[in-house]
Design an enzyme around this catalytic site. Structure first.
Site, mmCIF file in Angstrom:
data_model
loop_
_atom_site.group_PDB
_atom_site.id
_atom_site.type_symbol
_atom_site.label_atom_id
_atom_site.label_comp_id
_atom_site.label_asym_id
_atom_site.label_seq_id
_atom_site.Cartn_x
_atom_site.Cartn_y
_atom_site.Cartn_z
ATOM 1 N N ASP A 188 0.859 -0.994 -0.005
ATOM 2 C CA ASP A 188 -0.039 -0.004 -0.119
ATOM 3 C C ASP A 188 0.853 1.244 -0.006
ATOM 4 O OD1 ASP A 188 -2.116 -1.699 0.228
ATOM 5 O OD2 ASP A 188 -2.378 -1.573 2.251
HETATM 6 N N1 URA Z 1 -1.014 -5.747 3.893
HETATM 7 C C1 URA Z 1 -1.541 -4.947 3.951
HETATM 8 O O1 URA Z 1 -2.798 -4.466 4.349
HETATM 9 N N2 URA Z 1 -1.002 -3.780 3.404
HETATM 10 C C2 URA Z 1 0.036 -4.139 2.466
HETATM 11 O O2 URA Z 1 0.784 -3.247 1.920
HETATM 12 C C3 URA Z 1 0.732 -5.393 2.557
HETATM 13 C C4 URA Z 1 -0.106 -6.253 3.265
#
Ligand code: URA
Length: 245
Positions: free
Chosen positions: A107
């Site tokens: 993310d």
């Molecule tokens: N899980 C998440 O919630 N975000 C990420 O970036 C990776 C795994």
């Protein structure tokens, strides 16, 4: 197996410019293949079997690159975006001309280990839901993470869309109003770690990926920094995804 490719592609992958620039370079007669001057940049050559020289210097050809990046917050795991900076924007031209892409997504606010490569086959294996490649995360979680949560995660939790996750290993490093944890998951659903904690009534405040398969993020890399995988790391990664042939 023969691996012939267009000469201009081989040279552009090796940093000698765009196809147009290479066409000009080749026309100048400075490129030799197996000792013979070539004037046509569209000919097919096997870079593993032939000796390519540019201005008398032998080309050491590489088809693939494998980069370990410590992704910083604020950039997206994509090759292009019209608004936001991408992880590819952080790379210098010497890597970008390989057309690499991130093998998986973190993310925008997540930091940590992102593998960037142009090896589609390896990326596919790392991401394949059938392979269950483990990924380890460190997180700060708002709320007290308890032994009951550890137990729930070990049996799989039901996410907001009704999906039940595979068993995951939750390790509580420090429990409190804001808990510190490490979590190993074996799949990669959208926002998975955040949604797993939401499923037990908690919120992830900070997330960093530490490991992919057998590889651990180099602690010497600050957010935004990257380096190529060593030969040993690459072999180990390939072995852990069943790509050691
Ligand atoms: N899980 C998440 O919630 N975000 C990420 O970036 C990776 C795994």
């Amino acid at each position: 197996m023969r691996n012939t490719q267009r000469l201009d592609k081989i040279l552009s992958n090796s940093g000698y410019g765009t196809r147009k620039e290479i066409k000009k370079l080749v026309k100048q007669g400075v490129v030799r293949v197996d000792g013979e001057v070539v004037k046509d940049s569209s000919i097919h050559v096997d870079p593993d079997a032939s000796v390519i020289e540019i201005g008398g210097k032998e080309l050491v050809y590489r088809k693939y690159i494998y980069i370990m990046m410590n992704k910083p917050a604020g950039v997206i795991s994509a090759t292009y975006d019209s608004q936001l900076p991408t992880v590819i924007d952080l790379l210098p031209d010497e890597y970008r001309h390989f057309n690499p892409f991130p093998a998986g997504r973190l993310d925008i606010d997540t930091e940590g280990f992102l593998l960037i490569t142009n090896d589609g086959q390896l990326a596919h294996k790392i991401l394949s839901p059938k392979k269950h490649i483990p990924k380890k995360y460190y997180a700060l979680v708002i709320g007290e993470v308890t032994e009951a949560d550890v137990d729930k995660f070990s049996r799989g939790v039901v996410l907001d869309d009704g999906y039940k996750t595979l068993p995951a290993e939750l390790n509580v490093l420090r429990a409190g109003m804001c808990s510190e944890i490490e979590l190993i998951i074996h799949e990669g659903k959208f926002h998975q770690v955040k949604r797993m904690f939401e499923a037990v009534g908690k919120k992830v405040k900070y997330l960093r990926r530490l490991e992919i398969g057998s590889l651990r993020l180099d602690e010497g890399l600050e957010p935004g920094e990257f380096r190529e995988l060593t030969g040993e790391e690459l072999e180990s990664l390939k072995a852990s995804v069943g790509d050691s042939e």
